[in-house]
Design a protein around this motif. Structure first.
Motif, mmCIF file in Angstrom:
data_model
loop_
_atom_site.group_PDB
_atom_site.id
_atom_site.type_symbol
_atom_site.label_atom_id
_atom_site.label_comp_id
_atom_site.label_asym_id
_atom_site.label_seq_id
_atom_site.Cartn_x
_atom_site.Cartn_y
_atom_site.Cartn_z
ATOM 1 N N ASP A 48 0.839 -1.193 0.000
ATOM 2 C CA ASP A 48 0.000 0.000 0.000
ATOM 3 C C ASP A 48 0.873 1.242 0.000
ATOM 4 O O ASP A 48 2.103 1.165 0.073
ATOM 5 N N GLU A 49 0.234 2.397 -0.064
ATOM 6 C CA GLU A 49 0.971 3.645 -0.257
ATOM 7 C C GLU A 49 1.803 4.061 0.953
ATOM 8 O O GLU A 49 2.648 4.954 0.849
ATOM 9 N N THR A 50 1.601 3.436 2.109
ATOM 10 C CA THR A 50 2.437 3.724 3.273
ATOM 11 C C THR A 50 3.781 3.026 3.186
ATOM 12 O O THR A 50 4.674 3.295 3.994
ATOM 13 N N LEU A 57 -7.395 2.991 0.962
ATOM 14 C CA LEU A 57 -6.450 4.080 1.186
ATOM 15 C C LEU A 57 -6.263 4.879 -0.097
ATOM 16 O O LEU A 57 -6.244 4.317 -1.188
ATOM 17 N N GLY A 89 -2.999 9.417 1.500
ATOM 18 C CA GLY A 89 -2.862 9.715 2.909
ATOM 19 C C GLY A 89 -4.135 9.639 3.709
ATOM 20 O O GLY A 89 -4.118 9.887 4.923
ATOM 21 N N THR A 146 -7.849 7.485 4.734
ATOM 22 C CA THR A 146 -8.648 6.265 4.729
ATOM 23 C C THR A 146 -10.064 6.631 4.311
ATOM 24 O O THR A 146 -10.697 7.492 4.935
ATOM 25 N N GLY A 179 -3.834 2.278 -2.949
ATOM 26 C CA GLY A 179 -3.455 3.655 -2.690
ATOM 27 C C GLY A 179 -3.237 4.448 -3.951
ATOM 28 O O GLY A 179 -3.479 3.993 -5.067
ATOM 29 N N ARG A 232 4.899 10.572 -0.230
ATOM 30 C CA ARG A 232 6.007 9.795 -0.800
ATOM 31 C C ARG A 232 5.689 9.480 -2.255
ATOM 32 O O ARG A 232 5.314 8.355 -2.594
#
Length: 653
Positions: A103-105, A193, A196, A198, A332, A339
């Protein structure tokens, strides 16, 4: 002949699967043109060789490869019974990494072959207990996570038919699609997501469940950790954790080669989106060919291709398992604010070998000065790019910022065949701004208006001989009228796809954009009807027209023209209201680039909006080449759009 931008290394060619495939047929592995010519002149020989090379495991054998060659209605591999899910799972050892969930994190986890097989078996048993039988429909309202792949394979293993839509679509837009299928079970997540945030989709899921009266049960996936809503569902609810945790043995039901596997939907340019049905065997062979020969995927490889679940690339991402390679899911934004280079970071960390994206993503990376080479991308050997035309300017950027020996494989295909018409292969050169060649098995041509093939001239993309993954039929089209009108009305017996292309003298393909009115934004095709329906419900708006126009620099402009109601002014507050309505009623991707006040919307004399002519006018085409003013209900409106197109052309000159 122009000089290629990229020429494959002979050692890379020699080690590729397509080279092995060619050698087994007694052909020169470096001569793609000869291999392609054989693949389209001897359909039975080629597709029979694909079957043999990839060791397709049929429960009962086929009587012949192609019993009847016609379009539409070709009859492939009669007598064969098989199951797609069996082939997706058969080569995975228990300890192999089958799926990497990202995911994007930057977070992620792995799903082993053993765990995937167990979850598919468990969800299949749950579906069976909920009343799902062969031929029933199972639908997913899900982000791009392993849950979607597990649910799809579980449905396929039973001979049920799968369809999925991403959760950024409003429940009304999803119901327009799924409501045509009379689904038995709905599988949905609590949210997803993006950038950034949810996004809570619990109420949307509940609204969708109420909009699908045939659903006997809903399976809820706890993806982002939100509690179940207090409002009741119209039918029983099963937690994913319970559905996927049963101890069951996997049994795949053998089905005929042309048994329905999934329904993918057109963008719905006019009216309801078309439900396009593909079969187990056709998808199996087409994706084995595309992933195994063109992408050179096999055991030990890893594919990360950014997609949403309602784009056909998700289907190809799921099919990565057919090749024995590992597939990556991603939830994401492709370039979140926090990022923006996260996809490259993940590709480096997980040693991805095939990285897939859209032209807009690559152009955005270059525009904002993001350098992927800050990460170790030595494992990446292919950068795939699809969704729209990749301009020549992007090719040097990929070479300089990803890797000079990386194959930049620009691909053009369609939801309609759930694969590619043209692209690259390990043994094809690459010309900047061009697709290397038609895909194997694809009898591609460019036709002029009279239906004559042309070379080095712009023409309609057509396919003159059948493919196994052409649609079986459309949903709710029992006589096949809509199917024939969609592809075969212009040139009887020949597939017309709706793209403008040039076949060059050196064998490559240049794609100039859509010849119809389908919106194609950031690689995801959208329906203009979804936007019109939302905007025209607003009391301030009389009528609306959205256009997606490819631009010479590789950009994409998607303006929305609106005609305000009497006494209403299009100001910033109304523009904000329109954007909010589209975001809520369709999806964030449907929000236009500009909202412009128009004096009116032109129509045909029968009342159809002139979407294609207006698009071409905005791209600067002369009026006389675009539209017959006598056939327009308000000919004076044509001048407005023509002037706007001329002004944009002059500014860009």
């Amino acid at each position: 002949m122009s000089t290629p931008f990229f020429t494959p290394d002979p050692r890379t060619v020699d080690a590729s699967r397509i080279a092995e495939f060619a050698r087994l047929r007694g052909m020169d592995p470096g001569d793609y043109a000869a291999l392609h010519q054989w693949s389209v002149t001897d359909l039975e020989g080629f597709w029979g060789a694909v079957w043999e090379y990839f060791d397709v495991d049929a429960d009962t054998p086929h009587e012949q490869v192609l019993a009847e060659e016609r379009m539409p209605g070709a009859h492939w591999f009669p007598g064969a019974t098989l199951n797609y899910a069996h082939h997706a799972l058969r080569s995975l050892a228990d300890d192999d990494t089958a799926i990497i969930a990202l995911d994007e994190t930057g977070a992620g986890y792995e799903v082993t072959g053993g765990r995937l097989r167990a979850q598919v078996a468990s969800v299949a048993a749950t579906l069976r207990d909920l009343g799902v039988a062969r031929g029933d429909r199972v639908v997913g309202y899900l982000p791009n996570t392993p849950h979607a792949i597990v649910a799809f394979l579980a449905a396929a293993s039973l001979g049920a038919v799968w369809s999925v839509c991403g959760q950024d679509y409003a429940p009304e837009a999803v119901a327009d699609r799924f409501g045509q299928l009379d689904p038995t079970v709905l599988i949905a997540a609590d949210g997803y997501l993006f950038n950034g945030s949810t996004h809570d989709r619990r109420d949307a899921t509940l609204d969708l469940a109420h909009a699908l009266p045939t659903v006997k049960a809903t399976i809820l996936v706890d993806h982002v950790g939100l509690p179940r809503p207090s409002r009741p569902y119209p039918s029983p609810v099963v937690a994913w954790e319970d559905a996927a945790a049963r101890g069951e043995d996997l049994t795949c039901t053998p089905v005929p080669f042309d048994h329905p596997l999934w329904v993918v939907f057109s963008s719905g340019t006019t009216g309801l989106p078309k439900g396009i049905v593909h079969g187990h065997g056709g998808v199996l062979l087409e994706h084995l060919k595309t992933l195994g020969l063109h992408c050179d995927l096999g055991p030990g490889d890893r594919l990360l291709w950014y997609t949403t679940t309602h784009w056909m690339m998700w289907n190809l991402v799921a099919s990565t398992l057919l090749s024995g390679a590992t597939t990556c899911t991603y939830d994401g934004s492709p370039a979140p604010f926090a990022r923006p280079d996260v996809l490259w970071e993940l590709a480096a960390r997980h040693r991805v070998t095939v990285f897939g994206t859209s032209p807009q993503y690559l152009l955005g990376m270059a525009k904002f000065g993001i350098d992927p080479c800050g990460h170790d991308l030595s494992s990446v050997r292919v950068v795939g790019c699809t969704g729209s035309t990749l301009p020549a300017s992007a090719y040097p950027w990929v070479r300089d910022h990803v890797g000079e020996r990386v194959l930049l494989a620009s691909v053009s295909g369609g939801t309609d065949i759930v694969s590619g018409f043209a692209g690259s292969a390990p043994n094809t050169p690459v010309w900047a701004g061009e697709l290397s060649a038609p895909h194997l098995g694809v009898a591609l041509a460019a036709y002029d208006a009279e239906g004559c093939p042309v070379v080095d001239q712009v023409g309609e993309l057509v396919v003159t001989r059948p493919l196994p993954s052409m649609p079986l039929y459309f949903v709710n089209d029992p006589d096949g009228v809509r199917y024939r009108e969609s592809y075969f009305s212009s040139f009887p017996g020949v597939w017309r796809h709706g793209d403008w292309i040039t076949l060059t003298g050196h064998g490559s393909v240049i794609v100039h954009g859509r010849s119809d009115s389908t919106l194609n934004r950031n690689g995801v095709r959208l329906g203009s009807a979804d936007i019109h329906d939302v905007v025209e419900r607003l009391p301030e708006i009389t009528e609306a027209l959205v256009i997606g126009a490819e631009e010479p620099d590789g950009g994409y402009w998607m303006p929305l023209f609106v005609v305000p109601a009497a006494g209403v002014t299009l100001d910033d507050a109304l523009r904000a209201k329109i954007r909010d309505a589209i975001r809520a009623g369709a999806s964030p991707r449907h929000v236009p680039d500009d909202i412009l006040e128009a004096p009116g919307i032109p129509h045909t004399r029968t009342g159809k909006k002139l979407e294609v002519p207006v698009k071409r006018l905005l791209q600067g085409a002369p009026v006389e080449q675009v539209v017959n003013a006598a056939a327009v209900d308000a000919p004076d409106l044509i001048d407005y759009y023509a002037r706007l197109g001329a002004e944009r052309r002059d500014r860009s000159a």
